[in-house]
Design a protein around this motif. Structure first.
Motif, short mmCIF file in Angstrom:
data_model
loop_
_atom_site.label_atom_id
_atom_site.label_comp_id
_atom_site.label_asym_id
_atom_site.label_seq_id
_atom_site.Cartn_x
_atom_site.Cartn_y
_atom_site.Cartn_z
N CYS A 107 -6.00 3.31 3.83
CA CYS A 107 -4.62 2.89 3.59
C CYS A 107 -4.02 2.28 4.86
O CYS A 107 -3.65 1.12 4.88
N PHE A 158 0.85 -1.19 0.00
CA PHE A 158 0.00 0.00 0.00
C PHE A 158 0.89 1.24 0.00
O PHE A 158 1.74 1.40 0.88
N CYS A 183 1.56 4.91 0.87
CA CYS A 183 1.06 5.91 1.81
C CYS A 183 1.69 7.26 1.50
O CYS A 183 2.66 7.68 2.15
#
Length: 558
Positions: free
Chosen positions: A272, A257, A259
């Motif tokens: 997230c 993910f 960020c």
């Protein structure tokens, strides 16, 4: 067709009409499951350093112990004023384990804004990065804060005092921890916590997890009360929605993910940070997403990204940098756009350059945040924000409070288990925002079609009234952004003695040869007379929020 919930018939196979969060009593119980399941994996990568799920569990327990050693109890507020660093995750989970309510604070706040939020929330403790301590020092005596934990970028991760540009660019001076009354550094807090016995606080779904302050776009900033269930449900809703595309993951066991957005903002926090942990993923913290050349170098170095959440302005900035052609994201599964409207020109260019569409969603701080999302398997720009997610109802109300027919504009109202319980210490504001039957009044104007797809027209308070005709800035911005030479634009209404209001557009040039005449001719071709900008102003940049959303209110005359 189910006329009450027509969107259910449009769901992708496998997406449930309802999600069930009863397995978890709180976010803490979900985190416990995550830590037990993925203890051997890394949970965060930042500046080349890693933190594992096991380490995060261990360190967050120490912070929990420290917070409890201060005498803080269930329901006390702990403010966290940190960018995306390891300490944010540790502090946030540690405070929740202690039964405290997390108050996320934007590190870029001015002294006035910080004083207001700390006092409005009644925060007893503050965990802050030393680079911003000078702001707090200037108002500390005026606040409710009794305990301060000061941390640095070097703590825990061996940076030895190295400072990242985005943290210090607005900082005039540093305030060491020892100069703040009742302060302690983060490492010492961990040491104290390590000597205490871990006694997690028992929590229920209705207990408050976060006071998430709105940006004050419609007046004084308000703290949205988000319970453990609000966040839990929204994470499960997003997970169910993304499941069809996540099943296409053939690139490895662990999801990655990105960020780039700050975790203190609700979009990144839920979609997230917490979702990434729920999936046993690794969170890639981007040191400074506003440094576009640096961000592109980061993306080139990290091609294995699966989930890419961002806002339109960030996508646009990346796409308009010549080096973005060097970025290859061969494992990208989902690009998620939120926080503001995704413009067609941006979405289509992103699809052309990455091979993946932007899945546009819609929500607010008050809805934890996701309320609607386009189907994850969509391949093309739709111009709408999709369907209500599982367990969620959306209706469009007229000014008289009565639901309008399909295809007619009105205020978007949302009901579901992710909707906040109210505004902190503001019962009158809560009563204005939530109807008697539980629908949150978003303040956004939208249209729902007969299949349940909702299109955002604009913020109710951003609508411009020209000689009795409604003009919606989003519509104008979406079209003007397609004009070659325009990098960014924003439309507002300004007072006009003849028409009541007139349209004004602010433009950041991509092409220095762009002129007012070119823009005027373009608008003449694309808009009816009352929609055409009467005033055109060029700016070097446009004011933006902490996540990159253009702030029209800062462009309006005082």
């Amino acid at each position: 067709m189910n006329t009450l919930k027509p969107w259910l018939e449009q769901y992708s196979p496998g997406i449930p009409a309802e999600v069930d969060s009863s397995k978890y009593s709180s976010l803490n119980s979900m985190f416990d499951e995550v830590f037990a399941t993925y203890s051997q994996r890394n949970v965060v990568e930042y500046m080349g350093k890693m933190m594992s799920y096991r380490e995060l569990d261990h360190l967050s327990k120490q912070i929990c112990n420290f917070i409890q050693s201060l005498g803080l109890k269930k329901g006390d507020r702990v403010a966290i004023m940190l960018p995306n660093v390891f300490q944010y995750q540790i502090a946030m989970i540690g405070a929740l384990k202690a039964g405290c309510i997390v108050v996320n604070v934007n590190p870029q706040y001015t002294a006035r804004e910080l004083e207001y939020q700390l006092n409005d929330s009644g925060a007893s403790a503050l965990i802050i990065l030393e680079n911003f301590a000078h702001v707090f020092a200037s108002i500390q005596s005026k606040t409710s804060v009794k305990h301060v934990v000061v941390t640095s970028l070097g703590e825990l991760i061996g940076f030895k005092g190295k400072i990242v540009d985005f943290v210090v660019r607005h900082v005039k001076k540093m305030v060491p921890a020892w100069s703040l009354p009742n302060s302690i550094n983060f490492r010492k807090a961990l040491e104290i916590g390590s000597k205490e016995t871990f006694h997690p606080t028992q929590l229920e779904p209705h207990d408050i997890a976060f006071l998430q302050y709105t940006g004050g776009t419609t007046g004084v900033s308000k703290g949205a009360i988000l319970t453990h269930k609000n966040i839990l449900v929204n994470v499960l809703q997003i997970e169910a929605w993304l499941d069809p595309v996540l099943k296409q993951n053939k690139f490895g066991e662990q999801l990655v993910f990105l960020c780039a957005l700050p975790l203190y903002h609700i979009f990144a926090l839920t979609a997230c940070g917490v979702l990434g942990m729920r999936k046993g993923g690794i969170l890639l913290f981007v040191p400074n997403p506003k440094d576009i050349p640096g961000f592109i170098k980061f993306l080139i170095k990290h091609p294995k990204i699966h989930i890419f959440p961002a806002v339109n302005t960030l996508f646009n900035a990346l796409l308009n940098h010549p080096d973005f052609t060097k970025v290859k994201l061969p494992e990208l599964l989902a690009t998620v756009g939120g926080g503001m409207a995704v413009q067609r020109v941006v979405a289509e260019k992103w699809k052309k350059m990455t091979g993946k569409p932007i899945i546009e969603g819609y929500g607010l701080t008050e809805t934890a945040p996701v309320a609607c999302v386009n189907l994850a398997l969509n391949q093309d720009y739709t111009g709408n924000v999709g369907l209500p997610v599982s367990s969620t109802e959306v209706i469009i109300l007229g000014d008289d409070g009565i639901e309008v027919p399909f295809g007619m504009p009105g205020e978007i109202c949302i009901r579901g288990p992710q909707v906040m319980t109210g505004y902190w210490n503001k019962p009158e504001e809560t009563a204005k925002a939530i109807t008697s039957d539980g629908f949150f009044k978003s303040g956004d104007i939208g249209i729902m079609d007969e299949k349940g797809f909702t299109k955002i027209i604009d913020r109710k308070k951003d609508m411009i009234l020209v000689s009795g005709f409604n003009v919606y800035p989003n519509e104008l911005e979406d079209i003007i952004a397609t004009l070659p030479g325009v990098l960014e634009c924003a439309v507002i209404g300004v007072p006009d003695e003849n028409s009541g209001e007139a349209v004004k557009v602010f433009i950041v040039k991509k092409d220095p040869l762009l002129t007012e005449q070119i823009i005027s001719e373009f608008c003449k071709e694309n808009f009816t007379n009352y929609k055409r900008p009467k005033y055109i102003e060029f700016r070097a940049e446009l004011p933006k929020s902490n996540v990159g959303k253009i702030l029209r209110r800062h462009l309006r005359p005082n």
